[in-house]
Scaffold this motif. Structure first.
Motif, PDB file in Angstrom:
ATOM      1  N   ASN A  79      42.862  36.097  46.895  1.00  0.00           N
ATOM      2  CA  ASN A  79      43.816  37.063  47.448  1.00  0.00           C
ATOM      3  C   ASN A  79      45.241  36.541  47.233  1.00  0.00           C
ATOM      4  OD1 ASN A  79      44.465  35.231  49.558  1.00  0.00           O
ATOM      5  ND2 ASN A  79      42.732  35.993  50.770  1.00  0.00           N
ATOM      6  N   SER A  80      46.202  37.182  47.866  1.00  0.00           N
ATOM      7  CA  SER A  80      47.607  36.862  47.584  1.00  0.00           C
ATOM      8  C   SER A  80      48.009  35.461  48.067  1.00  0.00           C
ATOM      9  CB  SER A  80      48.518  37.921  48.202  1.00  0.00           C
ATOM     10  OG  SER A  80      48.275  37.973  49.592  1.00  0.00           O
ATOM     11  N   ASN A  81      47.141  34.797  48.829  1.00  0.00           N
ATOM     12  CA  ASN A  81      47.425  33.418  49.239  1.00  0.00           C
ATOM     13  C   ASN A  81      46.979  32.387  48.212  1.00  0.00           C
ATOM     14  OD1 ASN A  81      48.475  34.214  51.756  1.00  0.00           O
ATOM     15  ND2 ASN A  81      46.380  34.475  52.520  1.00  0.00           N
ATOM     16  N   PHE A  96      42.072  39.061  32.324  1.00  0.00           N
ATOM     17  CA  PHE A  96      42.138  38.346  33.610  1.00  0.00           C
ATOM     18  C   PHE A  96      43.566  38.377  34.167  1.00  0.00           C
ATOM     19  CE2 PHE A  96      38.136  35.499  33.291  1.00  0.00           C
ATOM     20  CZ  PHE A  96      37.522  36.148  34.358  1.00  0.00           C
ATOM     21  N   GLU A  97      44.552  38.179  33.291  1.00  0.00           N
ATOM     22  CA  GLU A  97      45.952  38.226  33.742  1.00  0.00           C
ATOM     23  C   GLU A  97      46.263  39.587  34.361  1.00  0.00           C
ATOM     24  OE1 GLU A  97      49.213  36.663  31.289  1.00  0.00           O
ATOM     25  OE2 GLU A  97      47.688  36.210  29.781  1.00  0.00           O
ATOM     26  N   LYS A  98      45.824  40.628  33.670  1.00  0.00           N
ATOM     27  CA  LYS A  98      46.093  41.990  34.120  1.00  0.00           C
ATOM     28  C   LYS A  98      45.443  42.267  35.479  1.00  0.00           C
ATOM     29  CE  LYS A  98      46.974  46.314  31.901  1.00  0.00           C
ATOM     30  NZ  LYS A  98      46.725  47.172  30.751  1.00  0.00           N
ATOM     31  N   ASN A 104      47.715  41.813  42.832  1.00  0.00           N
ATOM     32  CA  ASN A 104      48.747  40.997  43.476  1.00  0.00           C
ATOM     33  C   ASN A 104      48.298  39.580  43.805  1.00  0.00           C
ATOM     34  OD1 ASN A 104      50.840  43.007  43.558  1.00  0.00           O
ATOM     35  ND2 ASN A 104      49.579  44.047  45.095  1.00  0.00           N
ATOM     36  N   ILE A 105      47.601  38.985  42.873  1.00  0.00           N
ATOM     37  CA  ILE A 105      47.185  37.601  43.053  1.00  0.00           C
ATOM     38  C   ILE A 105      48.087  36.722  42.181  1.00  0.00           C
ATOM     39  CG2 ILE A 105      45.282  35.956  42.768  1.00  0.00           C
ATOM     40  CD1 ILE A 105      43.416  38.479  43.172  1.00  0.00           C
ATOM     41  N   PRO A 106      48.859  35.825  42.826  1.00  0.00           N
ATOM     42  CA  PRO A 106      49.784  34.995  42.048  1.00  0.00           C
ATOM     43  C   PRO A 106      49.023  34.186  40.991  1.00  0.00           C
ATOM     44  CG  PRO A 106      50.164  34.745  44.402  1.00  0.00           C
ATOM     45  CD  PRO A 106      48.905  35.522  44.260  1.00  0.00           C
TER      46      PRO A 106
END
Ligand SMILES: *Cc1c(COP(=O)(O)O)cnc(C)c1O
Length: 358
Positions: A79-81, A96-98, A104-106
């Motif tokens: 997740n975003s954390n 995978f990047e997309k 919204n995963i850094p």
């Protein structure tokens, strides 16, 4: 000639084995039964065995193609954390990047140039940078590069990362040891090395990844792995699975288990080496980075790949894998998974010679 009668040197769908075709010819049964549950639990047991996964791993049976399973895995596991490192050496790495962007995963991408081999020093600048997970397509099918799992595992160990491996094209073509290589999640799909119909994807998760998924609050109805864990305890899925493909899978897993996983991989490797050895005399070449046994990404000196693809398909009813993008003008890929014999490769090589007027 019917489309179904073409000889397939493609990575998926592949040239199917006759036993799979036979299983496919049956009526698809109703599945909310103890009998079907038993079949699914047997599928899970055998799959974990041939992936060398730990006994306490779980398998998620998804009704979608491999990309759906890639997205579902990233959504459920992170997740975003989190902060992910994506090995990006072709179109599947870019996928995978997309997925990370959309959810919204850094992440940061470890980008490889054309024909660049992944080596340990690529990871230097990513050490101690707070990454929590790594995503890799262990065979980047776009280029055919097989990444070195040892380098990746060591980086993940040193930095305490969760390791997610898309082994969709590599599994059953190259050796794969999930537990030994500290892989937390493995993604595969029915239509590649298993040589089944498309529609079924399988995600194997080890206990520490299961725990992370259970802590995560994924925003999805269809792709909530927690729901799949609960249902799979009794051999069921929350929604209608690709029932027919589950039967094909059971047939194939038993064949592989009887044959021995090492022997199955060796069969693919033998075909691969046979082909690569024989093309040495032809005006084509292979890239210099390490290659998966799944496909040979052959390159031409000139931009004739699309003409060659069309010639094989239209004149000879032979199907090879075209390559998208810029590389596709000079490259096609020849698969070594599927029910193929040395004679089939002899025929293909003859056609290459005819095409080149040799
Ligand atoms: C084939 C493949 C996929 C999945 O593609 P789909 O068309 O969605 O099945 C994903 N990753 C890799 C490395 C592949 O080779």
């Amino acid at each position: 000639m019917k489309m179904e009668d073409y000889k397939l040197f493609t990575i998926g769908p592949t040239q199917m084995y006759q036993s799979t075709v036979d299983v496919r010819s049956n009526v698809v049964p109703y599945f909310r039964t103890p009998e079907f549950s038993e079949l699914m639990l047997d599928n899970k047991r055998l799959l974990k065995k041939i992936q060398f996964a730990s006994d306490d791993s779980e398998v998620v049976f998804l009704t979608c193609s491999g990309s759906g399973a890639m997205e579902a895995t990233v959504m459920n596991c992170f997740n975003s954390n989190d902060k992910l490192l994506v090995i990006s050496g072709g179109t599947f790495g870019q996928r995978f990047e997309k997925i990370c962007e959309i959810h919204n995963i850094p992440f940061e991408a470890l980008k490889l140039g054309e024909d660049e081999t992944l080596v340990a020093s690529h990871f230097d600048k990513f050490e101690d940078k707070g990454f929590t997970g790594l995503l890799v397509n262990i065979d980047e099918t776009y280029t055919g590069q097989l990444y070195d799992i040892n380098i990746i595992r060591d980086f993940c160990d040193r930095n305490n990362l969760y390791l997610v491996v898309d082994a969709i094209s590599s599994f059953l073509a190259d050796p794969y040891y999930m537990e030994k290589n500290h892989i937390d999640a493995t993604i595969i799909s029915s239509q590649k090395g298993l040589c089944l119909a498309p529609g079924l994807s399988l995600v194997t998760l080890n206990p520490r990844m299961i725990e992370k998924v259970e802590r995560n609050n994924v925003q999805s109805l269809y792709f909530d792995f927690k729901d799949y864990f609960v249902n799979m305890k009794r051999g069921q899925t929350p929604f209608t699975p690709a029932v027919g493909v589950c039967f094909e899978l059971n047939d194939m897993l038993h064949k592989i288990d009887e044959q021995g996983i090492e022997n199955r991989i060796k069969e693919v490797e033998d075909r691969c080496f046979y082909f690569r050895n024989k093309i040495k005399e032809l005006p084509i070449y292979l890239p210099s980075y390490p290659l998966s046994n799944a496909i040979s990404p052959i390159r031409f000196e000139k931009d004739i790949a699309m003409d060659f693809f069309a010639y094989l398909k239209d004149e000879k009813h032979i199907m090879v894998n075209p390559v998208g993008g810029e590389l596709g003008k000079r490259s096609i890929r020849v698969a070594h998974v599927g029910d193929l014999k040395f004679e089939d490769y002899d025929n293909l090589i003859e056609e290459i010679k005819v095409f080149f007027g040799m």
